[in-house]
Design a protein around this motif. Sequence first.
Motif, PDB file in Angstrom:
ATOM      1  N   GLN A 125      -0.466   9.561  10.075  1.00  0.00           N
ATOM      2  CA  GLN A 125       0.682   9.041   9.341  1.00  0.00           C
ATOM      3  C   GLN A 125       0.330   7.719   8.659  1.00  0.00           C
ATOM      4  N   THR A 126      -0.489   6.918   9.303  1.00  0.00           N
ATOM      5  CA  THR A 126      -0.990   5.702   8.657  1.00  0.00           C
ATOM      6  C   THR A 126      -1.747   6.047   7.387  1.00  0.00           C
ATOM      7  N   ARG A 127      -2.637   7.026   7.489  1.00  0.00           N
ATOM      8  CA  ARG A 127      -3.361   7.472   6.290  1.00  0.00           C
ATOM      9  C   ARG A 127      -2.382   7.934   5.213  1.00  0.00           C
ATOM     10  N   ALA A 128      -1.371   8.713   5.600  1.00  0.00           N
ATOM     11  CA  ALA A 128      -0.417   9.239   4.622  1.00  0.00           C
ATOM     12  C   ALA A 128       0.349   8.119   3.941  1.00  0.00           C
ATOM     13  N   LEU A 167       6.365   2.974  15.402  1.00  0.00           N
ATOM     14  CA  LEU A 167       5.918   1.594  15.224  1.00  0.00           C
ATOM     15  C   LEU A 167       4.406   1.476  15.023  1.00  0.00           C
ATOM     16  N   LEU A 168       3.615   2.130  15.870  1.00  0.00           N
ATOM     17  CA  LEU A 168       2.167   1.976  15.757  1.00  0.00           C
ATOM     18  C   LEU A 168       1.625   2.557  14.457  1.00  0.00           C
ATOM     19  N   SER A 169       2.227   3.634  13.978  1.00  0.00           N
ATOM     20  CA  SER A 169       1.785   4.206  12.694  1.00  0.00           C
ATOM     21  C   SER A 169       1.929   3.185  11.578  1.00  0.00           C
ATOM     22  N   PHE A 170       3.063   2.493  11.540  1.00  0.00           N
ATOM     23  CA  PHE A 170       3.305   1.500  10.501  1.00  0.00           C
ATOM     24  C   PHE A 170       2.472   0.240  10.745  1.00  0.00           C
TER      25      PHE A 170
END
Length: 530
Positions: A30-33, A69-72
Amino acid sequence: MYAVLVALYVLLFPYHPGLRSPNELCRLWQTRALVEYGTLDINRALQDFGYVGDLSVKDGRYYPSKAPLLSFAAVPVYAVLRWWGGGFLYAVPEVPLVFFSRLFLTVLPTLFMLWLVRRFLRAYLSPAVADAVTVTYGLGSLAFSYSLLFMSHQTTAVLLFGGFYALWRLARGEWRERGYLVVGACAGATVAAEYTGALGVLGLVLYAVLTVLWREEPMRARWVRLGRGAALATLGALPFVVGLMLYHQAAFGHPLESGYKHLNDAAYQPWHLGGFLGIRYPDPRAFVLSFFSPLRGLFTLSPFLLLALPGVVVMRREARTSGEMRAHLWLVVALLAGYTYFTSSFSYDSWGWTTGPRHLTGLVPFLLLPVGLLLERLRTGGRLALLGASAALCTASLVFTGAATFVNYIPDDVSNAFLGLAVPLLKDGYLPPSLPQFMGLGNPAAGVLLGLSLLGLAGWVFVRLVWLETRVPGPVPLVAGLAMLAVLLSVQVATVKHHDADRGAVRFLKQQWLVPPGRTVEFWPSPSGS
């Protein structure tokens, strides 16, 4: 001593790409996205970077099933790595992405938390006990395991303790009232990191109310102070709570609907249906296995936490003459009861390939004060045999949890995490991947150095606890400590089966090991898509 602890945190890298660690990679995809495509869903990331697990699906769009939270939080880490790597789609390989995301978002926050833990404990304990308990928590508990994984469990512990620390300083009059903004921010971020962190937030609310209502001032002033504190805390929590609700609305169509309502794998759905996020009525099997299973029982891997139970009795005695200690006591009892109910009511089979009962990670730091108070009582009371046995529990915790953390992916069908999995792998030269290996120091030198550092700190904890400043303690603590270690090792030997599942798990992990014996691996290989 603390330098060695920091080195273990920073240098160790238990990660094996072949396992496709779902809890970690679903967040990082999700971070990549977010960076690559500007989307919350990870459909394109799955196509470009490979399939991962732990997903939710809504209207054909895939999302991590976890709180966001961690994804962002990993977005700036990924953006910098992407720039450093050349600024194209495949600029950031998986290994450095996982390493730096862990380093900045789980490892360094925990190291900062350990500094806060030591400061807190030093207010009630001697330097020797405070140091020993801090190191034991840092390397002999779930804090070590989940700081070295890009999961939200230790993040939750860090945020909960951060909120507690702020409340504690406020209660002692050492912080100004605007410190409640920090409390609120920690509480809101906790829920945004892990939904079940709300359980720990309720404990902080209880502690906050008690510390205000038990102040020595007119009742009206107490209620005014409580109202202002609640307003400031709400203001601090608001950005995280509103952001979480907006995320739910955008991804799942309702501000109060999480990804657990839309799990992609139907086999996982029953674990999260009924009650609150799957929390139902207590199950004796879940209770016993969560605390005493040789595979991942809390007290099996971290036996020093058993000291918290008699430590609560010591707290109760001190609470008779101290309102401050009374508030600590209520907090510990409330969290212990709440988390025990939770782990006894949630499906034990859903813990996954993890070290210990992962959802209890947020409880552990709040058990440190009763552990320390008991150790302090044994030291000052001259109960040398009990002191030696208790110190051995701390030493064993570093050995058991440390060895398991060197592996950190524990299959569900292993009989015993220490002797059934970790020790066989380490004996065969499958030492933990680490930064020194990426820098050219091969195995076994790199792994042996880290292992000896862990064992050295385990011995240091024992000596720090039993060595009395006022007199030479004599052989009694050493004999009692060795006897306790013999008992703990006997339990380990009695519970390991060395059956087909144990041997199969060892073989499987050897096949997936990032840096097998005699091999090297690039930290940042050239991307195939460049």
